[in-house]
Design an enzyme around this catalytic site. Structure first.
Site, short mmCIF file in Angstrom:
data_model
loop_
_atom_site.label_atom_id
_atom_site.label_comp_id
_atom_site.label_asym_id
_atom_site.label_seq_id
_atom_site.Cartn_x
_atom_site.Cartn_y
_atom_site.Cartn_z
N ILE A 176 -3.34 5.47 5.19
CA ILE A 176 -3.67 4.00 5.07
C ILE A 176 -2.47 3.43 4.09
CG2 ILE A 176 -6.31 4.15 5.12
CD1 ILE A 176 -6.25 4.80 2.19
N ASP A 177 -2.64 2.10 4.11
CA ASP A 177 -1.27 1.34 3.63
C ASP A 177 -1.42 1.48 1.83
OD1 ASP A 177 -0.65 0.32 5.94
OD2 ASP A 177 -2.00 -1.63 5.74
N LYS A 178 0.00 1.68 1.41
CA LYS A 178 0.00 1.74 -0.13
C LYS A 178 -0.80 1.10 -0.82
CE LYS A 178 3.15 0.66 -3.72
NZ LYS A 178 4.63 -0.25 -4.10
N THR A 180 -3.89 -0.46 -0.13
CA THR A 180 -4.95 -0.06 0.51
C THR A 180 -5.74 0.98 -0.09
OG1 THR A 180 -4.63 -1.29 2.82
CG2 THR A 180 -6.67 0.36 2.46
N ARG A 280 -5.61 -5.86 8.72
CA ARG A 280 -4.92 -7.12 8.26
C ARG A 280 -4.60 -8.05 9.25
NH1 ARG A 280 -0.57 -3.94 4.63
NH2 ARG A 280 -0.09 -6.09 3.90
#
Length: 369
Positions: A176-178, A180, A280
């Site tokens: 998962i993104d930084k 998130t 997103r």
């Protein structure tokens, strides 16, 4: 200068493979006559219009910046047709552009670091960690320390791991993104890694995300389908292409309204696929950019009034939750050893909860719907 350009680690399991390949060609690492090592090589195509080389390179290397390229050029690391050039050089058709560095290509080494981890479940086969916003999952692009993987290496340093265990991945089967927050499963054996990777690949895992997005929905639920790939105008960003397009990779997101909060809406998103930035860019594609998503324009006031008090209220909201309002709330999968179905839920983190409460207070005092 040695940290200017770094390539991501090779990741070949199914979930990692869902991300686009690194869109540049790496050099073979041979040493030039002046003792520099080739890291990247590009050839401008026949239709190339004249363009500053710093901008041209940034469009081809994900994760670097124009200022870094300019510093590399100033240091004599940017070559065109075998000659060092400054950042103002205009790239022409057929130019061979190479990035030469004073060191060999970076070999990824995972160093154990004592980073606090919120581990919600662990056994001999796997663990489930609740990642906070702001923590990078995997080293790369200038974040080679202080990542979740470095913390996992420390946590597992005294545990017996199989011979040949791939330290570079440290058992990760999805990311998962930084910015998130939320749940990730990590394999501790090769059997578990292979089994969990296949579950993600076959889309049998269960994942639900909570997101605060801009705008009001007329419907209570919906489905978004559209290929996701690198934005041709900005390779750092992702964008949505039509489902029938040969660009990008197929992606499907299901959404459901959880709570209407005036100019923003709290939604639950369920993924059929796991593309880079999927929620997103899918939500932006239907006009509902994630709140405070700086990469995709959500850090601007996209809905509401022009009154100064409202503008100040939104700015206060941005400060309260200084990242995209996205949380990987639930995660479910079949245990690779026992076959038991496991389901986990992560509490809404304090910054996102405070943001939701602030919008609730706002609409309770103002009839804006």
């Amino acid at each position: 200068m040695s940290e200017l350009f770094k390539t991501p680690p090779d990741a070949s399991d199914p979930e990692f493979m869902e991300e686009d390949d690194f869109p540049v060609a790496a050099g073979d690492g041979e040493v030039s006559e002046d003792g520099l090592y080739e890291h990247f090589r590009f050839t401008a195509d026949a239709g190339q219009h004249q363009e500053r080389i710093d901008k041209w390179i940034v469009d081809r290397i994900v994760g670097t910046s124009r200022s870094r390229v300019q510093k590399a050029a100033d240091a004599g690391y940017i070559y065109v047709n075998g000659k060092a050039e400054k950042s103002s050089y205009k790239v022409k058709p057929g130019d061979v552009v190479t990035i030469m560095m004073d060191r060999p290509r970076h070999e990824l080494e995972i160093l154990p670091e004592d980073i606090p981890l919120d581990i919600v479940y662990e056994d001999d086969s796997l663990l489930v960690v609740n990642k906070p916003a702001g923590l990078v999952v995997h080293p790369g692009f200038g974040n080679f320390h202080g990542t979740l993987v470095n913390g996992l290496a420390y946590h597992l340093k005294d545990q017996p791991l199989e011979e040949g265990w791939d330290q570079a991945r440290m058992g990760l089967v999805h990311r998962i993104d930084k910015d998130t927050s939320g749940l990730l499963v990590v394999a501790k054996t090769e059997k578990a890694r292979s089994d969990l990777s296949m579950q993600f690949f076959k889309k049998t895992t269960r994942r639900k995300y909570l997101a605060l997005v801009w705008g009001h929905f007329d419907e209570d639920s919906g489905r978004i389908e559209g290929n996701i790939g690198r934005d041709p105008k900005d390779r750092i960003l992702m964008t949505v292409f039509p489902p029938e397009s040969d660009q990008g990779k197929p992606a499907v997101t299901h959404w459901r309204v959880v709570e209407r909060l005036g100019y923003v809406t709290l939604v639950e998103c369920v993924l059929e696929t796991g593309r880079t930035h999927q929620i997103r860019v899918h939500m932006k594609s239907i006009g509902h950019t994630l709140f405070n998503d700086s990469h995709y324009g959500g850090d601007q006031i996209l809905k509401g009034t022009t009154f100064p008090k409202y503008k100040q209220f939104v700015q206060n909201c941005f400060t309260l939750c200084p990242r995209q309002a996205l949380h990987a709330r639930t995660l479910g999968f079949r245990h690779p050893e026992t076959g038991e179905e496991l389901d986990f839920e992560s509490p809404v983190p304090s910054d996102l909860q405070a943001l939701i409460e602030k919008w609730r207070d706002y609409i309770s005092n103002r009839n804006i719907e």
